[in-house]
Write a protein that holds these residues in place. Structure first.
Motif, PDB file in Angstrom:
ATOM      1  N   ILE A   1      13.686  -1.968  -4.786  1.00  0.00           N
ATOM      2  CA  ILE A   1      14.333  -2.758  -3.736  1.00  0.00           C
ATOM      3  C   ILE A   1      13.288  -3.340  -2.798  1.00  0.00           C
ATOM      4  O   ILE A   1      13.389  -4.493  -2.357  1.00  0.00           O
ATOM      5  CB  ILE A   1      15.341  -1.895  -2.953  1.00  0.00           C
ATOM      6  CG1 ILE A   1      16.560  -1.579  -3.828  1.00  0.00           C
ATOM      7  CG2 ILE A   1      15.802  -2.603  -1.675  1.00  0.00           C
ATOM      8  CD1 ILE A   1      17.514  -0.574  -3.205  1.00  0.00           C
ATOM      9  N   SER A   2      12.261  -2.566  -2.491  1.00  0.00           N
ATOM     10  CA  SER A   2      11.178  -3.060  -1.634  1.00  0.00           C
ATOM     11  C   SER A   2      10.182  -3.917  -2.403  1.00  0.00           C
ATOM     12  O   SER A   2       9.703  -4.932  -1.895  1.00  0.00           O
ATOM     13  CB  SER A   2      10.431  -1.888  -0.992  1.00  0.00           C
ATOM     14  OG  SER A   2      11.187  -1.274   0.016  1.00  0.00           O
TER      15      SER A   2
ATOM     16  N   GLY B   1      14.621  -0.408   1.166  1.00  0.00           N
ATOM     17  CA  GLY B   1      13.930   0.323   0.111  1.00  0.00           C
ATOM     18  C   GLY B   1      13.014   1.402   0.656  1.00  0.00           C
ATOM     19  O   GLY B   1      12.912   2.491   0.088  1.00  0.00           O
ATOM     20  N   ALA B   2      12.353   1.133   1.783  1.00  0.00           N
ATOM     21  CA  ALA B   2      11.428   2.104   2.362  1.00  0.00           C
ATOM     22  C   ALA B   2      12.161   3.355   2.832  1.00  0.00           C
ATOM     23  O   ALA B   2      11.703   4.485   2.615  1.00  0.00           O
ATOM     24  CB  ALA B   2      10.659   1.480   3.524  1.00  0.00           C
TER      25      ALA B   2
ATOM     26  N   PHE C   1       0.838  -1.191   0.000  1.00  0.00           N
ATOM     27  CA  PHE C   1       0.000   0.000   0.000  1.00  0.00           C
ATOM     28  C   PHE C   1       0.882   1.254   0.000  1.00  0.00           C
ATOM     29  O   PHE C   1       0.669   2.186  -0.778  1.00  0.00           O
ATOM     30  CB  PHE C   1      -0.908  -0.026   1.233  1.00  0.00           C
ATOM     31  CG  PHE C   1      -1.686   1.237   1.467  1.00  0.00           C
ATOM     32  CD1 PHE C   1      -2.765   1.564   0.667  1.00  0.00           C
ATOM     33  CD2 PHE C   1      -1.350   2.089   2.516  1.00  0.00           C
ATOM     34  CE1 PHE C   1      -3.490   2.739   0.889  1.00  0.00           C
ATOM     35  CE2 PHE C   1      -2.070   3.250   2.750  1.00  0.00           C
ATOM     36  CZ  PHE C   1      -3.142   3.572   1.937  1.00  0.00           C
ATOM     37  N   GLY C   2       1.903   1.254   0.857  1.00  0.00           N
ATOM     38  CA  GLY C   2       2.816   2.389   0.919  1.00  0.00           C
ATOM     39  C   GLY C   2       3.699   2.508  -0.304  1.00  0.00           C
ATOM     40  O   GLY C   2       3.924   3.609  -0.825  1.00  0.00           O
ATOM     41  N   ILE C   3       4.209   1.363  -0.781  1.00  0.00           N
ATOM     42  CA  ILE C   3       5.056   1.381  -1.974  1.00  0.00           C
ATOM     43  C   ILE C   3       4.294   1.963  -3.162  1.00  0.00           C
ATOM     44  O   ILE C   3       4.822   2.767  -3.938  1.00  0.00           O
ATOM     45  CB  ILE C   3       5.553  -0.038  -2.297  1.00  0.00           C
ATOM     46  CG1 ILE C   3       6.539  -0.509  -1.213  1.00  0.00           C
ATOM     47  CG2 ILE C   3       6.223  -0.094  -3.668  1.00  0.00           C
ATOM     48  CD1 ILE C   3       6.904  -1.972  -1.322  1.00  0.00           C
TER      49      ILE C   3
ATOM     50  N   LEU D   1      14.382   7.275  -6.364  1.00  0.00           N
ATOM     51  CA  LEU D   1      13.062   6.822  -5.937  1.00  0.00           C
ATOM     52  C   LEU D   1      12.706   5.496  -6.569  1.00  0.00           C
ATOM     53  O   LEU D   1      12.263   4.558  -5.888  1.00  0.00           O
ATOM     54  CB  LEU D   1      12.021   7.885  -6.307  1.00  0.00           C
ATOM     55  CG  LEU D   1      10.557   7.523  -6.031  1.00  0.00           C
ATOM     56  CD1 LEU D   1      10.328   7.264  -4.550  1.00  0.00           C
ATOM     57  CD2 LEU D   1       9.634   8.633  -6.545  1.00  0.00           C
ATOM     58  N   ASP D   2      12.904   5.376  -7.873  1.00  0.00           N
ATOM     59  CA  ASP D   2      12.516   4.148  -8.550  1.00  0.00           C
ATOM     60  C   ASP D   2      13.383   2.976  -8.124  1.00  0.00           C
ATOM     61  O   ASP D   2      12.886   1.861  -7.925  1.00  0.00           O
ATOM     62  CB  ASP D   2      12.584   4.326 -10.069  1.00  0.00           C
ATOM     63  CG  ASP D   2      11.693   3.325 -10.783  1.00  0.00           C
ATOM     64  OD1 ASP D   2      12.205   2.256 -11.150  1.00  0.00           O
ATOM     65  OD2 ASP D   2      10.507   3.603 -10.938  1.00  0.00           O
ATOM     66  N   ALA D   3      14.675   3.212  -7.964  1.00  0.00           N
ATOM     67  CA  ALA D   3      15.554   2.137  -7.485  1.00  0.00           C
ATOM     68  C   ALA D   3      15.136   1.667  -6.115  1.00  0.00           C
ATOM     69  O   ALA D   3      15.062   0.455  -5.843  1.00  0.00           O
ATOM     70  CB  ALA D   3      17.005   2.626  -7.466  1.00  0.00           C
TER      71      ALA D   3
END
Length: 504
Positions: A127-128, A90-91, A24-26, A121-123
């Motif tokens: 990662i997450s 990642g977060a 949801f956050g990602i 940001l995209d990297a």
């Protein structure tokens, strides 16, 4: 007792919620990126023709990051677990990028800073995200895979609704949606800042409320057939000739030469370079395998890529055309809606910013529809028609939605187009992964999910590098034609999905 050890506990709704809530956050982060970065770039002085080049950072990072993270997470086990260390890393990084993005206009090179933050940001999101795909397969038994990915898709849709509606909602609360030329409106700034906080909090929820199964438990659940012998991958790689590697290298050189010969956009050099680079890395991996070198990341990734299961190969073609259309939409919806529906390309005008905010509403609708469709429509369609036909039907409905963008000039009517796109989006996020999770070895779920992302990233790179040349040659200054390409792309994907039948 032995039978109990060999079967994962069935998860209730709370368990399914906790496993996927971090997504949801990602997706809030992805939605803010997708709906606002073209607006940010245009505000900072980029022309429409330059947008694909600035966006190329996003898919390129996914191409590099996801297979590496997949490979590493399959082999990780520490106090945080197997996948959760990557959720956390990642977060933290993606939240930082969201917090810094609004400061781009104050930098000495604002466009460069914004592009760098997009890259970061995209990297970080990748990662997450990549381990979250494998996490569902890790935590759920096979008969719950479809339900698990449906819940994950619902959270993706819900997160995208929140991320997409942020600027419009803040404007309704009285936050200014206008700014001086070259500056970002407060609605955009506060959306990025709020999104960064929400992203971090959601991922932490999953980290704190789940317990991963240890490698020993996974081995017991999977049985002997789940043990993966890396030697098999290396022996298969060693048996390959260098011919396939040379094909990739030659293809890369030909693409690079075509840039000058056909007067293509300079970004196409990147595509040629990536093709040649893979050929070189493939040759290196084959050489190491032939010399009997021990298993390593390069050999494992190249070997697993060349030895993909048939079902994955068939789904790869579907993903290629599915994500080509999505990337076209994310880059071009703002220019199309502001220019053709609202009648302005002046980023400092009230009309342009009204249209840009309406794009956020449109994106909110398709993501909201996806959240509902994932839990209500897709299960019913799957039971009635099967997963393969369901995906074809949904992609066709999405293609009709894109065709409406090409034909319609009424902002309200475009809401109906987003319904079809939202249904297709829900299916893209659920059906291929449910099929894969039930057909791939558990011990290599991370790397295969990471490699599957290549067929999401490569079409985005093609759109970012080739679409500009096509548009400049045939439809200069007319971005609406990209929506016709998107509609055709999803129709091709719907037809290609029918080939997956033989692999199931």
């Amino acid at each position: 007792m032995e039978q109990t050890l060999r079967e994962k506990p069935r998860q209730g709704f709370a368990g399914l919620w906790n496993i996927s809530f971090g997504f949801f956050g990602i997706q809030i982060g992805f939605a803010l990126q997708n709906a606002n970065m073209s607006r940010v770039f245009q505000t900072l002085g980029s022309s429409i023709d330059d947008l694909p080049a600035l966006w190329v950072a996003a898919p390129l990072t996914g191409l590099l990051v996801q297979p590496i993270i997949g490979h590493l997470s399959d082999r990780t086990w520490n106090r945080l677990g197997r996948r959760r260390p990557y959720f956390l890393t990642g977060a933290v990084l993606s939240a930082l990028a969201l917090l810094l993005m609004p400061f781009a206009p104050t930098m000495g090179a604002p466009l460069l800073f914004a592009a760098a933050m997009l890259w970061m940001l995209d990297a970080s999101l990748n990662i997450s995200m990549e381990p979250f795909r494998a996490f569902v397969g890790d935590m759920l038994r096979a008969d719950q895979h479809a339900a698990g990915y449906a819940v994950q898709t619902a959270f993706i849709g819900a997160g995208a609704v929140v991320g997409s509606i942020f600027p419009w909602f803040l404007e309704q609360l009285g936050v200014s949606n206008l700014a001086a030329d070259g500056a970002l409106p407060d609605t955009v700034k506060w959306s990025f800042w709020g999104g960064g906080i929400a992203l971090f909090a959601a991922v932490m929820w999953t980290i704190l409320t789940t317990r991963e199964y240890s490698p020993e438990e996974q081995a017991a659940f999977g049985g002997a057939e789940e043990a993966v012998d890396e030697g098999v991958t290396l022996r298969a790689l060693a048996a390959k000739s260098y011919g396939s590697a040379m094909v990739w290298i030659v293809a890369g050189v030909l693409v690079a030469l075509a840039v000058e010969a056909l007067a293509l956009e300079k970004e196409v050099f990147l595509l040629g370079g990536l093709l040649a680079l893979y050929g070189v890395l493939s040759a290196l991996a084959i050489s190491m395998a032939k010399k009997g070198r021990a298993a390593n990341m390069l050999s494992s990734i190249v070997g697993d890529f060349s030895g993909m299961p048939d079902v994955m190969k068939r789904l790869a073609l579907v993903q290629f055309f599915s994500w080509s259309a999505l990337f076209i939409m994310w880059i071009n919806t703002t220019p199309v809606v502001t220019q053709y529906v609202f009648g302005s390309s002046d980023t400092a005008s009230a009309v342009y910013n009204e249209g840009a905010n309406w794009v956020n509403v449109l994106f909110t609708v398709y993501n909201g529809v996806a959240a509902v469709a994932a839990l209500a429509l897709l299960p019913w369609l799957s039971r009635k028609f099967g997963q393969v036909m369901t995906h074809s039907i949904c992609l066709t409905l999405g293609a009709i939605g894109f065709l409406m963008f090409f034909l319609v000039r009424d902002a309200q009517v475009l809401l109906m187009a987003e319904v079809g796109i939202g249904i297709a989006w829900a299916s893209i996020l659920a059906m291929p992964y449910a099929i894969l999770a039930s057909n791939l070895p558990q011990a290599k779920l991370g790397i295969y999910m990471g490699l599957f992302n290549i067929f999401i990233v490569v079409p985005q790179l093609l759109v970012a590098t080739v679409m500009g040349s096509i548009m400049n040659a045939f439809f200069p200054g007319e971005p609406v034609w990209t929506m016709l390409f998107a509609a055709a792309s999803w129709l091709v994907a719907a037809v290609a999905m029918q080939r997956v039948k033989a692999a199931l």
